[in-house]
Design an enzyme around this catalytic site. Sequence first.
Site, PDB file in Angstrom:
ATOM      1  N   HIS A  79       0.819  -1.216   0.000  1.00 13.05           N
ATOM      2  CA  HIS A  79       0.000   0.000   0.000  1.00 13.05           C
ATOM      3  C   HIS A  79       0.855   1.270   0.000  1.00 13.05           C
ATOM      4  O   HIS A  79       0.426   2.300  -0.501  1.00 13.05           O
ATOM      5  CB  HIS A  79      -1.032   0.003   1.136  1.00 13.05           C
ATOM      6  CG  HIS A  79      -0.474   0.051   2.514  1.00 13.05           C
ATOM      7  ND1 HIS A  79      -0.205  -1.090   3.234  1.00 13.05           N
ATOM      8  CD2 HIS A  79      -0.154   1.090   3.311  1.00 13.05           C
ATOM      9  CE1 HIS A  79       0.254  -0.757   4.423  1.00 13.05           C
ATOM     10  NE2 HIS A  79       0.307   0.567   4.493  1.00 13.05           N
ATOM     11  N   ALA A  96     -20.950   2.901  -0.044  1.00  8.95           N
ATOM     12  CA  ALA A  96     -21.278   3.506   1.244  1.00  8.95           C
ATOM     13  C   ALA A  96     -20.399   2.960   2.367  1.00  8.95           C
ATOM     14  O   ALA A  96     -19.958   3.709   3.248  1.00  8.95           O
ATOM     15  CB  ALA A  96     -22.759   3.290   1.572  1.00  8.95           C
ATOM     16  N   CYS A 164     -31.172  -2.023  -8.814  1.00  9.08           N
ATOM     17  CA  CYS A 164     -32.233  -2.622  -8.001  1.00  9.08           C
ATOM     18  C   CYS A 164     -33.626  -2.215  -8.479  1.00  9.08           C
ATOM     19  O   CYS A 164     -34.623  -2.722  -7.984  1.00  9.08           O
ATOM     20  CB  CYS A 164     -32.046  -2.227  -6.539  1.00  9.08           C
ATOM     21  SG  CYS A 164     -32.225  -0.448  -6.254  1.00  9.08           S
TER      22      CYS A 164
END
Length: 190
Positions: A79, A96, A164
Amino acid sequence: MKVKKNILIGCTGSVATIKLPMLVEKLRQLTDLDVEVHVIVTEHARHFFSLEDLPETVTLHTDEEEWTSWQKRGDPVLHIELGKWADLFVIAPLDANSLAKMANGLCDNLLLCTTRAWDPAKPLLFCPAMNTRMWQHPITATQIATLKSWGHREIPCIAKTLMCGDTGLGAMAEVDTIVSAIREMLLEQR
C-alpha cells in the site's frame, strides 16, 4: 509527445464496478497521455467483474497480495509502494461502506490502507455509488464533506434507475465524466 502517467483505480463493493473494464479501456484511449493502470479491488468488488475483461497490461491488486508480498523487515509494503508509484488515485466506485470507513480513517483492506497512506499533494478522486436511500442518509453528506476537507475531489453521483430498480441519486458518474476529470487533473500536473 504523450505524457506518461500512472493511474491507480480503486473499486469497492458496488455494482458500478461492472464499469471497470470500460473505464480502463477509455483511459487507454486518451490520445495525449500514455497511461499505465493498476487496479485495487476489495473482496466484494471482485464479484462484479471478470479478470478476463481487463487488458493484460493492467495490474490487479487484491488484499491477499498485501499480506503475501511482505515477508520480513525491509520488504516493500504494497500500500505504500502503490501510493509512491501512482500520479493519481481514483476510487470508482466508492460504496457507502468504504466511504464510511475512509471518512473515519479505518484501513482494513489494501484499498483503504492505500488511501490512508496517500500523499495529499497528489490528486485523489472519488466517485460515490450507492442506493438512493443510502445516498440520502444524513451521514453520507458528512462523510463526503470530510473527504473533500482533506483535499480529495468528488466526482458526484448521478440520478438514474439503479440496478435494483429504484430511481434517484446514487449512481456512479458516467465513465466519460470520470475519464474527463482524470485527464484534466493529470494535465494540470505537467
